[in-house]
Design a protein around this motif. Structure first.
Motif, PDB file in Angstrom:
ATOM      1  N   PHE A   1     -21.388  82.107  21.459  1.00 40.90           N
ATOM      2  CA  PHE A   1     -20.075  81.514  21.154  1.00 40.90           C
ATOM      3  C   PHE A   1     -19.426  82.173  19.936  1.00 40.90           C
ATOM      4  CE2 PHE A   1     -17.767  78.803  18.233  1.00 40.90           C
ATOM      5  CZ  PHE A   1     -16.716  78.366  19.015  1.00 40.90           C
TER       6      PHE A   1
ATOM      7  N   ALA B   1     -19.423  85.279  16.698  1.00 42.73           N
ATOM      8  CA  ALA B   1     -19.006  86.686  16.668  1.00 42.73           C
ATOM      9  C   ALA B   1     -19.772  87.527  17.688  1.00 42.73           C
ATOM     10  CB  ALA B   1     -19.223  87.241  15.263  1.00 42.73           C
ATOM     11  N   SER B   2     -21.012  87.142  17.976  1.00 43.00           N
ATOM     12  CA  SER B   2     -21.836  87.976  18.857  1.00 43.00           C
ATOM     13  C   SER B   2     -21.282  88.082  20.279  1.00 43.00           C
ATOM     14  CB  SER B   2     -23.274  87.448  18.895  1.00 43.00           C
ATOM     15  OG  SER B   2     -23.825  87.506  17.593  1.00 43.00           O
TER      16      SER B   2
ATOM     17  N   ARG C   1     -17.912  87.970  20.827  1.00 48.54           N
ATOM     18  CA  ARG C   1     -16.459  88.194  20.687  1.00 48.54           C
ATOM     19  C   ARG C   1     -16.126  89.537  20.068  1.00 48.54           C
ATOM     20  NH1 ARG C   1     -13.720  83.099  20.017  1.00 48.54           N
ATOM     21  NH2 ARG C   1     -15.176  81.472  20.567  1.00 48.54           N
TER      22      ARG C   1
ATOM     23  N   THR D   1     -28.432  87.377  15.513  1.00 42.25           N
ATOM     24  CA  THR D   1     -29.487  87.162  14.509  1.00 42.25           C
ATOM     25  C   THR D   1     -30.477  86.117  15.017  1.00 42.25           C
ATOM     26  OG1 THR D   1     -27.864  87.549  12.759  1.00 42.25           O
ATOM     27  CG2 THR D   1     -29.942  86.574  12.091  1.00 42.25           C
TER      28      THR D   1
ATOM     29  N   HIS E   1     -20.470  95.088  11.207  1.00 35.60           N
ATOM     30  CA  HIS E   1     -21.514  95.992  11.703  1.00 35.60           C
ATOM     31  C   HIS E   1     -22.698  95.189  12.250  1.00 35.60           C
ATOM     32  CE1 HIS E   1     -19.118  98.847   9.514  1.00 35.60           C
ATOM     33  NE2 HIS E   1     -19.855  99.838   9.954  1.00 35.60           N
TER      34      HIS E   1
ATOM     35  N   GLN F   1     -25.397  95.890  15.790  1.00 31.48           N
ATOM     36  CA  GLN F   1     -26.700  96.526  15.584  1.00 31.48           C
ATOM     37  C   GLN F   1     -27.496  95.829  14.478  1.00 31.48           C
ATOM     38  OE1 GLN F   1     -23.874  97.175  14.595  1.00 31.48           O
ATOM     39  NE2 GLN F   1     -23.562  99.107  13.577  1.00 31.48           N
TER      40      GLN F   1
ATOM     41  N   ALA G   1     -27.334  92.723  13.099  1.00 29.98           N
ATOM     42  CA  ALA G   1     -27.835  91.370  13.381  1.00 29.98           C
ATOM     43  C   ALA G   1     -29.026  91.454  14.333  1.00 29.98           C
ATOM     44  CB  ALA G   1     -26.733  90.492  13.981  1.00 29.98           C
TER      45      ALA G   1
ATOM     46  N   GLY H   1     -16.301  93.927  19.223  1.00 31.04           N
ATOM     47  CA  GLY H   1     -15.796  95.115  19.911  1.00 31.04           C
ATOM     48  C   GLY H   1     -16.818  95.807  20.797  1.00 31.04           C
TER      49      GLY H   1
ATOM     50  N   GLY I   1     -23.989  82.953  10.480  1.00 29.55           N
ATOM     51  CA  GLY I   1     -22.961  83.975  10.248  1.00 29.55           C
ATOM     52  C   GLY I   1     -21.684  83.426   9.637  1.00 29.55           C
TER      53      GLY I   1
ATOM     54  N   PHE J   1     -31.193  76.186  17.986  1.00 27.18           N
ATOM     55  CA  PHE J   1     -30.087  75.221  18.080  1.00 27.18           C
ATOM     56  C   PHE J   1     -28.758  75.958  17.958  1.00 27.18           C
ATOM     57  CE2 PHE J   1     -33.815  73.122  16.591  1.00 27.18           C
ATOM     58  CZ  PHE J   1     -33.853  71.971  17.365  1.00 27.18           C
ATOM     59  N   GLU J   2     -27.885  75.757  18.941  1.00 30.10           N
ATOM     60  CA  GLU J   2     -26.556  76.364  18.915  1.00 30.10           C
ATOM     61  C   GLU J   2     -25.526  75.253  19.106  1.00 30.10           C
ATOM     62  OE1 GLU J   2     -24.751  79.185  18.360  1.00 30.10           O
ATOM     63  OE2 GLU J   2     -23.059  77.938  18.984  1.00 30.10           O
TER      64      GLU J   2
ATOM     65  N   LEU K   1     -14.674  85.368  14.046  1.00 26.85           N
ATOM     66  CA  LEU K   1     -14.831  85.427  12.590  1.00 26.85           C
ATOM     67  C   LEU K   1     -15.892  86.450  12.199  1.00 26.85           C
ATOM     68  CD1 LEU K   1     -14.799  81.583  11.876  1.00 26.85           C
ATOM     69  CD2 LEU K   1     -12.894  83.206  11.661  1.00 26.85           C
ATOM     70  N   VAL K   2     -15.514  87.318  11.270  1.00 23.19           N
ATOM     71  CA  VAL K   2     -16.447  88.318  10.745  1.00 23.19           C
ATOM     72  C   VAL K   2     -17.067  87.765   9.462  1.00 23.19           C
ATOM     73  CG1 VAL K   2     -16.689  90.670   9.873  1.00 23.19           C
ATOM     74  CG2 VAL K   2     -15.072  90.185  11.722  1.00 23.19           C
TER      75      VAL K   2
HETATM   76  C1  LIG Z   1     -13.490  90.231  16.686  1.00 25.28           C
HETATM   77  C2  LIG Z   1     -14.781  90.808  16.138  1.00 25.28           C
HETATM   78  C3  LIG Z   1     -15.076  92.153  16.361  1.00 25.28           C
HETATM   79  C4  LIG Z   1     -16.271  92.697  15.891  1.00 25.28           C
HETATM   80  N1  LIG Z   1     -16.605  93.964  16.270  1.00 25.28           N
HETATM   81  C5  LIG Z   1     -17.832  94.452  15.939  1.00 25.28           C
HETATM   82  C6  LIG Z   1     -18.264  95.695  16.478  1.00 25.28           C
HETATM   83  O1  LIG Z   1     -17.598  96.333  17.297  1.00 25.28           O
HETATM   84  N2  LIG Z   1     -19.450  96.173  16.046  1.00 25.28           N
HETATM   85  C7  LIG Z   1     -20.253  95.476  15.187  1.00 25.28           C
HETATM   86  O2  LIG Z   1     -21.328  95.963  14.845  1.00 25.28           O
HETATM   87  N3  LIG Z   1     -19.904  94.251  14.737  1.00 25.28           N
HETATM   88  C8  LIG Z   1     -18.722  93.718  15.099  1.00 25.28           C
HETATM   89  N4  LIG Z   1     -18.367  92.463  14.686  1.00 25.28           N
HETATM   90  C9  LIG Z   1     -19.319  91.686  13.847  1.00 25.28           C
HETATM   91  C10 LIG Z   1     -20.500  91.128  14.645  1.00 25.28           C
HETATM   92  O3  LIG Z   1     -20.062  90.605  15.876  1.00 25.28           O
HETATM   93  C11 LIG Z   1     -21.217  90.045  13.817  1.00 25.28           C
HETATM   94  O4  LIG Z   1     -21.554  90.570  12.546  1.00 25.28           O
HETATM   95  C12 LIG Z   1     -22.508  89.545  14.476  1.00 25.28           C
HETATM   96  O5  LIG Z   1     -22.291  89.207  15.821  1.00 25.28           O
HETATM   97  C13 LIG Z   1     -23.070  88.362  13.721  1.00 25.28           C
HETATM   98  O6  LIG Z   1     -24.111  87.802  14.445  1.00 25.28           O
HETATM   99  P1  LIG Z   1     -24.786  86.441  13.959  1.00 25.28           P
HETATM  100  O7  LIG Z   1     -25.810  86.092  14.953  1.00 25.28           O
HETATM  101  O8  LIG Z   1     -25.256  86.588  12.556  1.00 25.28           O
HETATM  102  O9  LIG Z   1     -23.603  85.383  13.930  1.00 25.28           O
HETATM  103  P2  LIG Z   1     -22.748  84.737  15.168  1.00 25.28           P
HETATM  104  O10 LIG Z   1     -22.789  85.579  16.372  1.00 25.28           O
HETATM  105  O11 LIG Z   1     -21.412  84.407  14.614  1.00 25.28           O
HETATM  106  O12 LIG Z   1     -23.566  83.450  15.490  1.00 25.28           O
HETATM  107  C14 LIG Z   1     -23.626  82.323  14.647  1.00 25.28           C
HETATM  108  C15 LIG Z   1     -23.766  81.101  15.536  1.00 25.28           C
HETATM  109  O13 LIG Z   1     -24.129  79.966  14.741  1.00 25.28           O
HETATM  110  C16 LIG Z   1     -23.596  78.828  15.371  1.00 25.28           C
HETATM  111  N5  LIG Z   1     -23.615  77.708  14.405  1.00 25.28           N
HETATM  112  C17 LIG Z   1     -22.925  77.609  13.240  1.00 25.28           C
HETATM  113  N6  LIG Z   1     -23.235  76.456  12.618  1.00 25.28           N
HETATM  114  C18 LIG Z   1     -24.142  75.810  13.392  1.00 25.28           C
HETATM  115  C19 LIG Z   1     -24.857  74.570  13.273  1.00 25.28           C
HETATM  116  N7  LIG Z   1     -24.688  73.743  12.219  1.00 25.28           N
HETATM  117  N8  LIG Z   1     -25.719  74.210  14.264  1.00 25.28           N
HETATM  118  C20 LIG Z   1     -25.914  75.044  15.328  1.00 25.28           C
HETATM  119  N9  LIG Z   1     -25.259  76.203  15.501  1.00 25.28           N
HETATM  120  C21 LIG Z   1     -24.396  76.602  14.535  1.00 25.28           C
HETATM  121  C22 LIG Z   1     -22.209  79.280  15.790  1.00 25.28           C
HETATM  122  O14 LIG Z   1     -21.670  78.473  16.819  1.00 25.28           O
HETATM  123  C23 LIG Z   1     -22.472  80.714  16.244  1.00 25.28           C
HETATM  124  O15 LIG Z   1     -22.649  80.828  17.641  1.00 25.28           O
HETATM  125  C24 LIG Z   1     -17.169  91.892  15.117  1.00 25.28           C
HETATM  126  C25 LIG Z   1     -16.861  90.548  14.882  1.00 25.28           C
HETATM  127  C26 LIG Z   1     -15.679  89.994  15.376  1.00 25.28           C
HETATM  128  C27 LIG Z   1     -15.379  88.557  15.129  1.00 25.28           C
END
Ligand SMILES: Cc1cc2nc3c(=O)[nH]c(=O)nc-3n(C[C@H](O)[C@H](O)[C@H](O)COP(=O)(O)OP(=O)(O)OC[C@H]3O[C@@H](n4cnc5c(N)ncnc54)[C@H](O)[C@@H]3O)c2cc1C
Length: 425
Positions: free
Chosen positions: A62, A64-65, A67, A37, A368, A371, A373, A69, A236, A55-56, A342-343
């Motif tokens: 690190f 869910a993105s 980690r 996202t 999900h 795609q 995010a 499948g 997330g 900011f990360e 974490l999901v």
């Molecule tokens: C084991 C697993 C399997 C999955 N398999 C699939 C799949 O096959 N297909 C699919 O579509 N989806 C899958 N998902 C879900 C998908 O990976 C997530 O929905 C998606 O990656 C979310 O993206 P995001 O950017 O919103 O969050 P994230 O990738 O979780 O990123 C959030 C980030 O914010 C950072 N953060 C948090 N707080 C702070 C702060 N205060 N300051 C700075 N940084 C911070 C965290 O360190 C993290 O890196 C799976 C998830 C998991 C855990």
């Protein structure tokens, strides 16, 4: 066995300088969270000409993105039939279609930015764990083909061996548009693309406080503070303080994955000859696929617990047993990787994106997010630039999870509920 994400372990690392950046001054947009996202939003905001700082708290990918499948599938997390029943076809259809558009966007981003991440479109196998679930697939296929004009092929049990080397399932529904990719190379490649577009990435830079300052905001991190006109919270399932309002609306559900040793092409041909990504029809489901180097990656909500080293190890054992039950050919396969993540689940399992008190957010992709995010990253860039219709989820109220005050004590209770549901449905 390595207790680390196979994807992050086999992708080139990001630049070390991101951990020593100085945080100061002002920016047009501060993006918090280095997952799909945040990184995709930052890239598109920068492409629109904004000055962007991301900011990360650890490193890009690190969460869910980095980690998951690695499956980018069509279809909403609540399922198209449930969505139509809940909100009617007119409202459900554009949401459903956005998942397909999201996969197209991944394909385009990968091509435009030259990200070498093994993107392919093998399609997805939805596998029925009970005969009644296959009957449900038939209804879904009818809805998709007759009312949405979407191709959906049923495979009866007797023909299943052309798709999978397992006897445990009662048929399958194939969606041919779904994709697979190396998510470690994808998210890290996107980080580099964002930097090329002008984004400043700060790693090991958790945002500790966020406060209103005039018409904008002030963020503090251990390396300094910065003023931002706009803020996007993209944290997330890893959302914590200072984003408490969002935290109590997202349940961080542990999902776990194992990856076998490389198995070679002919063994993989026995397991998944078409190389489709697969998941079963349970609430507490298993999902699996072949990796680019011919390992079987097998995941699931093995335990309704948070991901931590002890939890990941226990989950790894449960997953190995489940994998061998489904694919007994793998009883002697070595497990090389085991990890968890974490999901991000909202109470209605819908995506929630919008603005509150001048702070933008998008989360709740419920398994999900590869795609969605990606898609919402791009859409939020447009939404933040003043295009309300870019946010297709804007009309859904983001409700608090009752009893959620921070630590997700309720996960075992939810797990017991879904286990029971799987037994009776
Ligand atoms: C084991 C697993 C399997 C999955 N398999 C699939 C799949 O096959 N297909 C699919 O579509 N989806 C899958 N998902 C879900 C998908 O990976 C997530 O929905 C998606 O990656 C979310 O993206 P995001 O950017 O919103 O969050 P994230 O990738 O979780 O990123 C959030 C980030 O914010 C950072 N953060 C948090 N707080 C702070 C702060 N205060 N300051 C700075 N940084 C911070 C965290 O360190 C993290 O890196 C799976 C998830 C998991 C855990």
């Amino acid at each position: 066995m390595k207790f680390t994400s196979y994807w992050l372990d086999t992708a080139p690392a990001g630049a070390a300088e991101r951990s020593t950046t100085v945080v100061e001054g002002r920016t047009d947009v501060a993006v918090i969270g280095g997952g799909l996202t945040g990184v995709v939003a930052a890239l598109h905001l920068a492409r629109r000409g904004a000055k962007v700082h991301l900011f990360e708290q650890h490193t890009v990918g690190f969460g869910a993105s980095g980690r998951n499948g690695g499956m980018a599938t069509t279809g909403m997390s609540i399922g198209i039939r449930a969505a139509v029943a809940k909100m009617g076809l007119d409202k459900a259809e554009p949401l459903y279609r956005s998942y397909g558009q999201a996969i197209d966007l991944i394909e385009k981003l990968v091509a435009d930015e030259g990200i070498d991440c093994d993107f392919a479109r093998p399609g997805k196998l939805n596998l029925a764990t009970k005969p009644a679930h296959y009957e449900g697939f038939a209804k879904t296929a009818e809805l998709l083909t007759t009312r949405l004009g979407v191709e959906a092929d049923l495979v009866p049990k007797a023909e299943l061996h052309r798709e999978i080397g397992s006897d445990v399932y009662h048929g399958a529904l194939i969606d041919s548009k779904s994709a697979s990719l190396h998510v470690g190379k994808y998210i890290r490649g996107l980080g580099e693309a964002a930097e090329r577009a002008g984004v400043t990435i700060h790693e090991n830079a958790p945002v500790l406080t966020l406060a209103k300052r005039g018409s904008g905001h002030e963020l503090t991190t251990p390396r300094g503070r910065i003023q931002a006109d706009q803020v996007l919270v993209a944290t997330g399932a890893y959302t914590r303080r200072p984003f408490r309002w969002h935290q109590v609306r997202i349940a961080p559900v542990g999902s776990f994955i194992i990856a076998t040793e490389p198995l070679g092409t002919s063994r993989c041909d026995e397991l998944l000859p078409t190389r489709r990504v697969a998941s079963d029809s349970k609430n507490i489901l298993n999902y699996f696929r072949i990796t680019p180097d011919n390992r079987l990656l097998f995941g699931g909500r093995a335990r309704f617990a948070m991901s931590n080293p002890e939890s990941d190890e226990k989950s790894g054992q449960i997953l190995r047993d489940a994998m061998v039950r489904i694919l007994p050919q793998l009883s002697d396969a070595r497990i090389d990787y085991c990890w968890g993540g974490l999901v991000d689940m909202s109470i209605d399992r819908m995506v929630h994106a919008g603005e509150r008190d001048g702070v933008y957010y998008s989360m709740g992709y419920a398994g999900h997010g590869v795609q969605m995010a990606t898609y919402m990253g791009r859409q939020m860039a447009e939404y933040m630039a003043g295009v309300p219709e870019a946010n297709i989820w804007r009309d859904f109220p983001f409700r608090r999870i009752p009893g959620h005050f921070g630590p997700p004590w309720f996960l075992p209770v939810a797990g017991a509920y879904y286990k029971l549901k799987d037994r009776v449905s």
